[in-house]
Motif scaffolding. Structure first.
Motif, short mmCIF file in Angstrom:
data_model
loop_
_atom_site.label_atom_id
_atom_site.label_comp_id
_atom_site.label_asym_id
_atom_site.label_seq_id
_atom_site.Cartn_x
_atom_site.Cartn_y
_atom_site.Cartn_z
N VAL A 12 7.17 64.02 23.00
CA VAL A 12 7.75 65.36 23.05
C VAL A 12 9.20 65.29 23.54
O VAL A 12 10.10 65.92 22.98
N LEU A 13 9.45 64.51 24.58
CA LEU A 13 10.78 64.44 25.18
C LEU A 13 11.82 63.84 24.24
O LEU A 13 13.00 64.19 24.32
N MET A 14 11.39 62.95 23.36
CA MET A 14 12.35 62.33 22.46
C MET A 14 12.81 63.24 21.34
O MET A 14 13.62 62.84 20.50
N GLU A 15 12.31 64.46 21.32
CA GLU A 15 12.91 65.47 20.46
C GLU A 15 14.22 65.96 21.05
O GLU A 15 15.04 66.57 20.36
N VAL A 16 14.42 65.71 22.35
CA VAL A 16 15.63 66.14 23.06
C VAL A 16 16.47 64.96 23.52
O VAL A 16 17.70 65.01 23.48
N PHE A 17 15.82 63.85 23.95
CA PHE A 17 16.51 62.71 24.53
C PHE A 17 16.54 61.53 23.57
O PHE A 17 15.60 61.30 22.81
N ILE A 29 9.85 71.04 28.67
CA ILE A 29 10.51 69.73 28.70
C ILE A 29 10.60 69.21 30.13
O ILE A 29 10.34 68.03 30.40
N ALA A 30 10.93 70.09 31.06
CA ALA A 30 11.00 69.70 32.47
C ALA A 30 9.64 69.24 32.98
O ALA A 30 9.54 68.29 33.76
N VAL A 73 6.07 64.49 34.45
CA VAL A 73 4.93 63.60 34.18
C VAL A 73 5.39 62.15 34.12
O VAL A 73 4.80 61.27 34.74
N ILE A 74 6.48 61.88 33.37
CA ILE A 74 6.88 60.48 33.19
C ILE A 74 7.64 59.93 34.39
O ILE A 74 7.70 58.71 34.57
N VAL A 75 8.24 60.79 35.22
CA VAL A 75 8.94 60.32 36.41
C VAL A 75 7.97 60.09 37.56
O VAL A 75 7.90 58.99 38.13
#
Length: 306
Positions: free
Chosen positions: A28-33, A214-215, A220-222
């Motif tokens: 999901v995050l790699m849609e932004v990062f 996204i936050a 979750v990953i941090v």
């Protein structure tokens, strides 16, 4: 079963569940990062959190000299290279396929044990590893894996990331009884940040794309992935050894699959259910009937690697 081994088993299961969850979050995050930017921010924040805790509460740090430099280099292997390659593979393919391919990690560990540390294969380990791979094949379905340029690139990234992870595990293992886990993670996290921070400048984040969802995935990953799961993984390796612990990676695609079914409309058939049962049975059998691995003569063998 000894208390330490029970704790190690619970830690290995916990780490696998967190990783299965985090791979969905990364997709999901790699849609932004950008994959490199995501990895740099993830472990930059994690290292800041761990470092702050260590400074304000423990007020001590014992890793120095050559050990500091070696652990810093393992950050390049197990954090920068592994996560960058895995993130890129997820972006090229998807989280379910990448986590399924990571089921090959125990196989790489078995051959590393045999070729470098001269350990003999046990029949049980071979049967359980092969069984878990068969379970993975059932889950993904033979027809779901395509062979085209993009997928081949993704498979290559995934395979190289597996090699970096195995190297990271074996080189790091000898330090787990020597230093506190939080100190090891701080140094390795610092190594990851120092070798990846330039991605933040090369591929800056569009702040307009940072939504509450996204936050949440970033948290979750941090917190779960970069901090807690690495703690659990170290506990598991100390109690079970590298190869047995990495067999638990085969639970990761099960968790990823369940999350994709529950929240993202992924459809699973009877093969997926059979595969899940085979994986769980293989992992349980390996840890009930196989004794803890003997210690590896690190000083003689790892000096050659490091």
């Amino acid at each position: 079963m000894k208390r330490d081994k029970i704790i190690a088993l619970i830690a290995a299961i916990g780490a696998s569940c967190i990783w299965g969850m985090s791979y969905v979050s990364k997709e999901v995050l790699m849609e932004v990062f950008h994959p490199g930017t995501l990895m740099s921010i993830q472990f930059g924040l994690a290292t800041l959190l761990l470092g702050s805790y260590n400074f304000f509460f423990r007020k001590t740090f014992s890793i120095k000299g050559r050990d500091f430099m070696v652990l810093l280099c393992t950050g390049l292997l197990g954090i920068t290279l592994f996560n960058l390659l895995a993130n890129t593979a997820i972006k090229v393919m998807n989280s379910s396929i990448v986590t399924v391919l990571f089921a090959l990690i125990p196989v790489v560990c078995l051959f590393t044990d045999r070729m470098i540390f001269k350990k003999k294969f046990t029949r049980l380990k071979l049967v359980c590893v092969i069984g878990s791979i068969i379970g993975v094949v059932f889950i993904i379905g033979a027809g779901s894996i395509s062979i085209d340029t993009n997928s081949m690139t993704g498979y290559l990234y995934t395979f190289i990331s597996m090699l970096t992870w195995v190297a990271y595990c074996y080189i790091s293992e000898k330090y787990y009884d020597k230093y506190e886990m939080i100190e090891i993670l701080i140094v390795q996290g610092l190594g990851g940040v120092l070798t990846s921070f330039f991605y933040v400048f090369m591929h800056p984040v569009d702040m307009a794309g940072i939504t509450p969802a996204i936050a949440g995935h970033m948290a979750v990953i941090v917190i779960l992935n970069a901090c807690i799961s690495y703690f659990l993984y170290i506990i598991a390796i100390k109690g079970l050894g590298v190869t047995v612990t990495n067999v638990f990676n085969n639970l990761v695609p099960v968790v990823t699959l369940c999350i994709n079914i529950a929240f993202y409309g992924y459809v699973v058939d009877r093969k997926g259910l059979i595969g899940t049962a085979i994986i769980i049975a293989s992992v349980i059998a390996l840890n009930i009937f196989d004794g803890r691995e003997k210690s590896v003569p690190y000083d003689d063998n790892l000096e050659k690697i490091v």
